[in-house]
Enzyme design. Sequence first.
Site, PDB file in Angstrom:
ATOM      1  N   GLY A  15     -58.815  40.702  -9.827  1.00 51.30           N
ATOM      2  CA  GLY A  15     -60.022  41.048 -10.713  1.00 51.30           C
ATOM      3  C   GLY A  15     -59.923  42.434 -11.428  1.00 51.30           C
ATOM      4  O   GLY A  15     -58.720  42.289 -11.927  1.00 51.30           O
ATOM      5  N   SER A  51     -52.806  40.045  -7.438  1.00 49.20           N
ATOM      6  CA  SER A  51     -53.150  40.622  -8.598  1.00 49.20           C
ATOM      7  C   SER A  51     -53.485  42.067  -8.543  1.00 49.20           C
ATOM      8  O   SER A  51     -52.753  42.925  -8.216  1.00 49.20           O
ATOM      9  CB  SER A  51     -54.046  39.827  -9.232  1.00 49.20           C
ATOM     10  OG  SER A  51     -54.273  40.306 -10.876  1.00 49.20           O
ATOM     11  N   ALA A  52     -54.817  42.396  -8.793  1.00 47.43           N
ATOM     12  CA  ALA A  52     -55.643  43.637  -8.489  1.00 47.43           C
ATOM     13  C   ALA A  52     -55.211  44.041  -7.217  1.00 47.43           C
ATOM     14  O   ALA A  52     -55.061  45.239  -6.783  1.00 47.43           O
ATOM     15  CB  ALA A  52     -56.975  43.654  -9.039  1.00 47.43           C
ATOM     16  N   HIS A  58     -48.723  39.667 -13.202  1.00 47.92           N
ATOM     17  CA  HIS A  58     -48.811  38.658 -14.369  1.00 47.92           C
ATOM     18  C   HIS A  58     -47.663  38.997 -15.382  1.00 47.92           C
ATOM     19  O   HIS A  58     -48.186  39.052 -16.699  1.00 47.92           O
ATOM     20  CB  HIS A  58     -50.448  38.876 -15.063  1.00 47.92           C
ATOM     21  CG  HIS A  58     -51.429  38.698 -13.929  1.00 47.92           C
ATOM     22  ND1 HIS A  58     -51.896  37.360 -13.725  1.00 47.92           N
ATOM     23  CD2 HIS A  58     -52.069  39.435 -13.237  1.00 47.92           C
ATOM     24  CE1 HIS A  58     -53.039  37.283 -12.811  1.00 47.92           C
ATOM     25  NE2 HIS A  58     -53.094  38.675 -12.522  1.00 47.92           N
TER      26      HIS A  58
END
Length: 239
Positions: free
Chosen positions: A92, A125-126, A162
Amino acid sequence: MAVKRNLLLLSNSTLYPSGYLEYAEEYICEFLRSRKVEEVLFVPYALRDQDGYAAKARSVFESWGFRLSSVHESENPALAAANAQAIFIGGGNTFQLLNNLYENKLIDVIRKRVLENGIPYIGSSAGTNVSTVSINTTNDMPIVFPPSFTALGLVPFNINPHYIDTDPNSTHKGETREERILQYHEIPGTPPVLALREGSILKVEGDKAMLIGKFHARLFVPGKKTEEFPTGHNFSFLL
């Protein structure tokens, strides 16, 4: 004292054209089952709709045979983290995530549980960004301002999830991802940055770190030429 960390750091949660965490199912299940984990504590702090986010994660983990509780449902988040069998921090907005970790006094608790007690940690990700030295190499917009950019420090380097390669045929004139990381390294004392393409995973066990998943990774070290490394490469020298 030897570091007991057990980390599974995903570049992303969803890899086209599969569903949420589907591409990483084999790695996640092996990672948890080999450590006899039955229940995972989910941290949905990177999104505002934490109920919906927790429901999404719970559906997937339960389909794999694991129970999943969410830290935002606990009256005492720090106690929930202190008692967790394993922790999964989802993706997120990285600034929002880190701010919530600070507000709920989870930084020191999670760090101790992972580095001293060795409980499994999964980041996506985060959630991978906050596992590193700082969130300075996130791709996200600063929608909130955490008290510090210093993160959990479960590994002594930074990660850029990413990661997107430069398209030589693109007419876009903004900075490329590579240029942004090189700009970061213009600041004295910044750590190496491991750039993970979508579908890539870094598995860390104690003092060993291995690139797994589907794609190569790029390593940025201040003062050195950027290098490309294949899946299966041993990155233990970064620890």
